[in-house]
Design a protein around this motif. Structure first.
Motif, PDB file in Angstrom:
ATOM      1  N   GLU A  74     -10.316 103.186 -72.491  1.00 31.76           N
ATOM      2  CA  GLU A  74      -8.983 103.235 -73.169  1.00 31.76           C
ATOM      3  C   GLU A  74      -8.560 101.524 -73.623  1.00 31.76           C
ATOM      4  OE1 GLU A  74      -7.326 107.218 -70.762  1.00 31.76           O
ATOM      5  OE2 GLU A  74      -6.017 105.165 -70.336  1.00 31.76           O
ATOM      6  N   TYR A  75      -8.262 102.038 -74.904  1.00 32.04           N
ATOM      7  CA  TYR A  75      -7.125 101.054 -75.897  1.00 32.04           C
ATOM      8  C   TYR A  75      -5.917 101.043 -76.363  1.00 32.04           C
ATOM      9  CZ  TYR A  75      -7.377  96.924 -79.093  1.00 32.04           C
ATOM     10  OH  TYR A  75      -6.850  96.026 -79.897  1.00 32.04           O
ATOM     11  N   LYS A  76      -5.796  99.800 -76.127  1.00 35.00           N
ATOM     12  CA  LYS A  76      -4.202 100.413 -77.034  1.00 35.00           C
ATOM     13  C   LYS A  76      -3.821  98.707 -77.446  1.00 35.00           C
ATOM     14  CE  LYS A  76      -0.192 101.737 -75.930  1.00 35.00           C
ATOM     15  NZ  LYS A  76       0.615 102.864 -75.756  1.00 35.00           N
ATOM     16  N   PHE A  77      -2.837  98.433 -78.748  1.00 37.12           N
ATOM     17  CA  PHE A  77      -2.476  96.757 -78.573  1.00 37.12           C
ATOM     18  C   PHE A  77      -0.527  97.303 -78.991  1.00 37.12           C
ATOM     19  CE2 PHE A  77      -3.745  98.510 -82.839  1.00 37.12           C
ATOM     20  CZ  PHE A  77      -2.809  97.954 -83.614  1.00 37.12           C
ATOM     21  N   ILE A  78      -0.561  95.684 -78.597  1.00 39.09           N
ATOM     22  CA  ILE A  78       1.200  95.542 -79.054  1.00 39.09           C
ATOM     23  C   ILE A  78       1.131  94.861 -79.861  1.00 39.09           C
ATOM     24  CG2 ILE A  78       3.039  94.719 -78.495  1.00 39.09           C
ATOM     25  CD1 ILE A  78       2.348  96.059 -75.233  1.00 39.09           C
ATOM     26  N   ALA A  79       1.579  94.922 -81.115  1.00 40.84           N
ATOM     27  CA  ALA A  79       1.715  94.369 -83.141  1.00 40.84           C
ATOM     28  C   ALA A  79       3.229  93.198 -82.848  1.00 40.84           C
ATOM     29  CB  ALA A  79       0.681  93.921 -83.600  1.00 40.84           C
ATOM     30  N   ARG A  80       4.123  93.563 -81.877  1.00 42.83           N
ATOM     31  CA  ARG A  80       5.342  93.190 -82.388  1.00 42.83           C
ATOM     32  C   ARG A  80       6.283  93.649 -81.280  1.00 42.83           C
ATOM     33  NH1 ARG A  80       5.472  94.390 -88.038  1.00 42.83           N
ATOM     34  NH2 ARG A  80       7.090  94.785 -88.038  1.00 42.83           N
ATOM     35  N   GLY A  81       7.767  92.272 -81.591  1.00 45.43           N
ATOM     36  CA  GLY A  81       8.766  92.677 -80.584  1.00 45.43           C
ATOM     37  C   GLY A  81       9.521  93.070 -81.401  1.00 45.43           C
ATOM     38  N   LYS A  82      10.705  93.935 -81.699  1.00 42.41           N
ATOM     39  CA  LYS A  82      12.610  93.620 -81.964  1.00 42.41           C
ATOM     40  C   LYS A  82      11.726  93.686 -83.307  1.00 42.41           C
ATOM     41  CE  LYS A  82      16.555  90.820 -81.687  1.00 42.41           C
ATOM     42  NZ  LYS A  82      16.910  89.786 -81.171  1.00 42.41           N
ATOM     43  N   ASN A  83      10.649  94.658 -83.724  1.00 45.57           N
ATOM     44  CA  ASN A  83      10.853  94.727 -85.224  1.00 45.57           C
ATOM     45  C   ASN A  83       9.876  93.550 -86.030  1.00 45.57           C
ATOM     46  OD1 ASN A  83      11.944  97.607 -85.424  1.00 45.57           O
ATOM     47  ND2 ASN A  83      13.949  96.567 -85.028  1.00 45.57           N
ATOM     48  N   ARG A  84       9.680  93.075 -84.975  1.00 42.89           N
ATOM     49  CA  ARG A  84       8.853  91.598 -86.255  1.00 42.89           C
ATOM     50  C   ARG A  84       7.817  91.779 -85.620  1.00 42.89           C
ATOM     51  NH1 ARG A  84      13.572  86.733 -85.212  1.00 42.89           N
ATOM     52  NH2 ARG A  84      13.432  86.698 -83.234  1.00 42.89           N
ATOM     53  N   ALA A  85       6.732  91.279 -85.990  1.00 46.51           N
ATOM     54  CA  ALA A  85       5.497  90.706 -85.688  1.00 46.51           C
ATOM     55  C   ALA A  85       5.452  89.246 -84.409  1.00 46.51           C
ATOM     56  CB  ALA A  85       4.029  90.040 -86.980  1.00 46.51           C
ATOM     57  N   PHE A  86       3.642  89.587 -83.872  1.00 47.85           N
ATOM     58  CA  PHE A  86       3.927  88.427 -83.292  1.00 47.85           C
ATOM     59  C   PHE A  86       3.579  87.376 -84.187  1.00 47.85           C
ATOM     60  CE2 PHE A  86       2.744  91.242 -79.044  1.00 47.85           C
ATOM     61  CZ  PHE A  86       4.169  90.798 -78.933  1.00 47.85           C
ATOM     62  N   GLN A  87       3.532  86.853 -83.645  1.00 51.56           N
ATOM     63  CA  GLN A  87       2.913  84.851 -84.936  1.00 51.56           C
ATOM     64  C   GLN A  87       2.321  84.151 -83.930  1.00 51.56           C
ATOM     65  OE1 GLN A  87       5.835  82.475 -86.421  1.00 51.56           O
ATOM     66  NE2 GLN A  87       6.613  83.825 -87.616  1.00 51.56           N
ATOM     67  N   SER A  88       2.544  83.707 -82.718  1.00 48.32           N
ATOM     68  CA  SER A  88       1.551  83.036 -81.776  1.00 48.32           C
ATOM     69  C   SER A  88       1.708  83.583 -80.410  1.00 48.32           C
ATOM     70  CB  SER A  88       2.239  81.851 -81.606  1.00 48.32           C
ATOM     71  OG  SER A  88       0.854  80.627 -80.790  1.00 48.32           O
ATOM     72  N   PRO A  89       1.624  84.673 -79.478  1.00 54.65           N
ATOM     73  CA  PRO A  89       1.298  85.295 -78.773  1.00 54.65           C
ATOM     74  C   PRO A  89       0.112  84.634 -77.871  1.00 54.65           C
ATOM     75  CG  PRO A  89       0.284  86.449 -80.020  1.00 54.65           C
ATOM     76  CD  PRO A  89       0.783  86.365 -80.850  1.00 54.65           C
ATOM     77  N   VAL A  90       0.890  83.982 -76.493  1.00 55.37           N
ATOM     78  CA  VAL A  90      -0.249  83.206 -75.994  1.00 55.37           C
ATOM     79  C   VAL A  90      -0.218  83.077 -73.843  1.00 55.37           C
ATOM     80  CG1 VAL A  90       0.202  81.251 -77.248  1.00 55.37           C
ATOM     81  CG2 VAL A  90       1.917  80.818 -75.652  1.00 55.37           C
ATOM     82  N   GLY A  91       1.446  84.060 -73.983  1.00 53.44           N
ATOM     83  CA  GLY A  91       1.604  83.806 -72.548  1.00 53.44           C
ATOM     84  C   GLY A  91       1.806  85.456 -72.132  1.00 53.44           C
ATOM     85  N   VAL A  92       1.658  86.575 -71.000  1.00 46.38           N
ATOM     86  CA  VAL A  92       1.181  86.991 -70.420  1.00 46.38           C
ATOM     87  C   VAL A  92       1.267  87.622 -69.154  1.00 46.38           C
ATOM     88  CG1 VAL A  92       0.414  88.679 -72.555  1.00 46.38           C
ATOM     89  CG2 VAL A  92      -1.208  87.636 -70.692  1.00 46.38           C
ATOM     90  N   ALA A  93       2.592  88.551 -68.745  1.00 50.26           N
ATOM     91  CA  ALA A  93       2.881  88.629 -67.735  1.00 50.26           C
ATOM     92  C   ALA A  93       3.347  89.647 -67.036  1.00 50.26           C
ATOM     93  CB  ALA A  93       4.321  87.693 -66.866  1.00 50.26           C
ATOM     94  N   VAL A  94       3.569  90.502 -65.880  1.00 51.73           N
ATOM     95  CA  VAL A  94       3.533  92.225 -65.478  1.00 51.73           C
ATOM     96  C   VAL A  94       4.990  91.892 -64.544  1.00 51.73           C
ATOM     97  CG1 VAL A  94       1.938  92.960 -67.020  1.00 51.73           C
ATOM     98  CG2 VAL A  94       1.758  92.928 -64.133  1.00 51.73           C
ATOM     99  N   ASP A  95       5.967  92.965 -64.738  1.00 54.22           N
ATOM    100  CA  ASP A  95       6.828  92.897 -63.206  1.00 54.22           C
ATOM    101  C   ASP A  95       6.168  94.065 -62.621  1.00 54.22           C
ATOM    102  OD1 ASP A  95       7.681  95.461 -64.198  1.00 54.22           O
ATOM    103  OD2 ASP A  95       9.597  94.135 -64.852  1.00 54.22           O
TER     104      ASP A  95
END
Length: 307
Positions: A74-95
């Motif tokens: 399965e695959y999906k993606f996230i391309a934007r937050g707060k109604n605006r697109a990412f410019q340079s996503p570099v770090g990810v973490a989960v709680d």
């Protein structure tokens, strides 16, 4: 001591195959309306894994975050937050709830999404010391409900609660213990915070409340030294893994900073790297390395070896 076994790679071709529709309805829609635009794996950087086993990859080259469930295909993606697109996503973490935290170094903010990819909130617009300038590495302490963020241009680590309230700042610019010069990635393990102090060419260790515990590493051009340190991770035995983009290797140190061994070399074959960056080690000692310019994530396993 231990050994590192290469397992497999997840590359741009495999991600593209996962992204294509597998249901009859999805395939029919593509026949009728044409293929949908889907992001490809272009420049993987930050990596983590959630409790479901999904691989979460920040891709600044494509300006998205990929969510891959390799076993379920399965695959999906996230391309934007707060109604605006990412410019340079570099770090990810989960709680602990599998909420996803994404640092956007260009926008100067952390976007938070639920496990389905729905936008929840932004962290870092206003803090006790002003807005973030260039957030890069992030790590979540699920038990203490704390978020640790390196701000590379402010030469410090900022600590928030998971709702985005600023708690404290660790460090300032300098070369003394507890000071930074363009810090980037970080890892939280065993009650220690490990920070890649990039342009001081060292790794610094802190308690979660910001007390300096030690440092190791220096500039050099041979094994055991650091030249372009990037990602950092820690295995279940407390060994510290540091990705060096110039050496194109992953160096493994003990808890006191003594070099144990390294793996990788320059190239595109399995186990080789071209400008590697991020690294993540899960509780089962699976090691994910972002092999950025080979457009893939390579997967290894740490195996304890009895003398």
């Amino acid at each position: 001591m231990g050994a590192i076994d290469y397992l497999r790679s997840v590359d741009a071709r495999q991600v593209d195959a996962l992204a294509k529709p597998h249901s009859f309805f999805g395939k029919l829609m593509e026949i009728v309306a044409g293929p949908a635009e889907r992001p490809r794996l272009v420049r993987p950087l930050g990596i983590t894994e959630d409790s479901r086993g999904r691989l979460i990859i920040a891709d600044p080259g494509q300006r998205v975050v990929h969510l891959l469930d390799i076993e379920k295909r399965e695959y999906k993606f996230i391309a934007r937050g707060k109604n605006r697109a990412f410019q340079s996503p570099v770090g990810v973490a989960v709680d602990g709830r599998d909420n996803i935290y994404v640092s956007d170094s260009a926008r100067g903010e952390i976007s938070v999404f639920d496990a389905k990819g729905k936008f929840l909130r932004v962290i870092g617009e206003k803090t006790g010391t002003g807005p973030l300038q260039r957030p890069t590495g992030i790590a979540v302490d699920p038990l203490g409900r704390r978020l640790f963020v390196t701000d590379t241009l402010q030469h410090q680590v900022l600590v928030y609660d998971l709702e985005g309230k600023w708690i404290r700042t660790i460090g300032r610019r300098g070369a003394e213990i507890g000071e930074f010069n363009f810090p980037t990635f970080l890892a939280l393990s065993g009650g220690r915070l490990y920070v890649v102090d990039s342009m001081n060419f060292r790794i610094q260790m802190f308690s979660p409340d910001g007390k300096a515990l030690g440092t190791f590493g220096h500039l050099g051009n041979r094994s055991g030294t650091l030249n372009r340190p990037k990602g950092i991770g820690v295995d279940s035995d407390g060994n510290i893994y540091v990705v060096d983009a110039l050496f194109e290797t992953v160096q493994v140190f003990d808890s006191e900073g003594k070099l144990l061994y390294y793996f990788g070399s320059s190239g595109s074959k399995p186990g080789q790297f071209v400008l590697p960056t991020g690294i993540y080690i899960n509780p089962r000692n699976l090691i994910y390395v972002a092999d950025s310019y080979n457009r893939r994530v390579q997967i290894f396993r740490y195996r304890r070896v009895t003398p």
